[in-house]
Scaffold this motif. Structure first.
Motif, PDB file in Angstrom:
ATOM      1  N   ARG A 142       0.846  -1.194   0.000  1.00  0.00           N
ATOM      2  CA  ARG A 142       0.000   0.000   0.000  1.00  0.00           C
ATOM      3  C   ARG A 142       0.879   1.241   0.000  1.00  0.00           C
ATOM      4  NH1 ARG A 142      -0.369  -1.852   5.110  1.00  0.00           N
ATOM      5  NH2 ARG A 142       0.265  -0.471   6.791  1.00  0.00           N
ATOM      6  N   ARG A 190      -4.459   9.682   2.938  1.00  0.00           N
ATOM      7  CA  ARG A 190      -5.151   8.843   1.955  1.00  0.00           C
ATOM      8  C   ARG A 190      -4.351   7.560   1.746  1.00  0.00           C
ATOM      9  NH1 ARG A 190      -8.307  12.618  -1.108  1.00  0.00           N
ATOM     10  NH2 ARG A 190      -8.796  14.268   0.397  1.00  0.00           N
ATOM     11  N   VAL A 229      -3.892   4.058  -0.430  1.00  0.00           N
ATOM     12  CA  VAL A 229      -4.186   3.370  -1.687  1.00  0.00           C
ATOM     13  C   VAL A 229      -3.601   1.965  -1.567  1.00  0.00           C
ATOM     14  CG1 VAL A 229      -3.913   3.390  -4.195  1.00  0.00           C
ATOM     15  CG2 VAL A 229      -4.133   5.558  -2.943  1.00  0.00           C
ATOM     16  N   LEU A 284      -3.445   9.122  -6.610  1.00  0.00           N
ATOM     17  CA  LEU A 284      -4.544   9.823  -5.974  1.00  0.00           C
ATOM     18  C   LEU A 284      -4.764  11.127  -6.724  1.00  0.00           C
ATOM     19  CD1 LEU A 284      -6.348  10.560  -3.448  1.00  0.00           C
ATOM     20  CD2 LEU A 284      -4.257  11.410  -2.438  1.00  0.00           C
TER      21      LEU A 284
END
Length: 182
Positions: free
Chosen positions: A69, A83, A85, A92
């Motif tokens: 990630r 954030r 991902v 993003l």
């Protein structure tokens, strides 16, 4: 504009289940950066640009073979500035009006490396050269090229990435034979 970073050297995690390959290094070239577009007539005082921050293979390969990630830390003025991902593409997209530093934390799969890699990138919305008005057609791209080098990988990690298009895998030292993959 491309920047060239330093080679990041990491020693893979050892879980005791797979033998380490001494004197072997596996390298993954990566690119991280931003691309931003001016919104032109759609721009407002607080929303003048659309932009994307990303981490990917140097020639756009999927890095999910090593990356578990990526966490992007945006400016605190954003709603939910942290954030996460967890699948490719590791990118993003947002919109806004100001430039700021983005912290990028890359987390690897357990058999790759138990340390995260912390990178920093300055979001740029305006071109460096000032030749006239901004264009909605010409994006501002700022990216950095790096190589992540994993020393003494496990046999399992080596076998998993040996044919991956982004991996730079050396020949094995003389006398070292691995079983075929699968």
């Amino acid at each position: 504009m491309k920047h060239f970073g330093l080679v990041v050297k990491l020693k893979p995690h050892y879980n005791g289940q797979s033998k380490r390959l001494k004197d072997v290094e596996i390298s993954f070239p990566i690119v991280y950066g931003t691309i931003s577009f001016w919104l032109g007539k759609k721009a407002s005082e607080y929303n003048s640009h659309k932009w994307t921050v990303y981490v990917r293979g140097a020639t756009n390969e999927d890095l999910s073979v090593i990356v578990k990630r990526v966490v992007f830390q945006l400016h605190p003025s954003f709603n939910n500035p942290t954030r996460i991902v967890e699948s490719p593409p590791f990118e993003l997209s947002e919109s806004g009006w100001g430039e700021f530093e983005i912290a990028i934390n890359i987390f690897f799969h357990n058999d790759v490396c138990d340390k995260q890699l912390d990178l920093y990138h300055q979001l740029k919305l305006y071109p460096e050269e000032d030749n006239g008005p901004q264009s909605t057609k010409k994006p501002v791209v700022i990216e950095t090229y790096d190589e992540i080098v994993f020393f003494e990988p496990s046999e399992a990690f080596f076998l998993r990435v040996q044919n991956h298009p982004a991996a730079m895998v050396p020949r094995l030292p003389a006398g070292l034979n691995l079983p075929p993959p699968g």
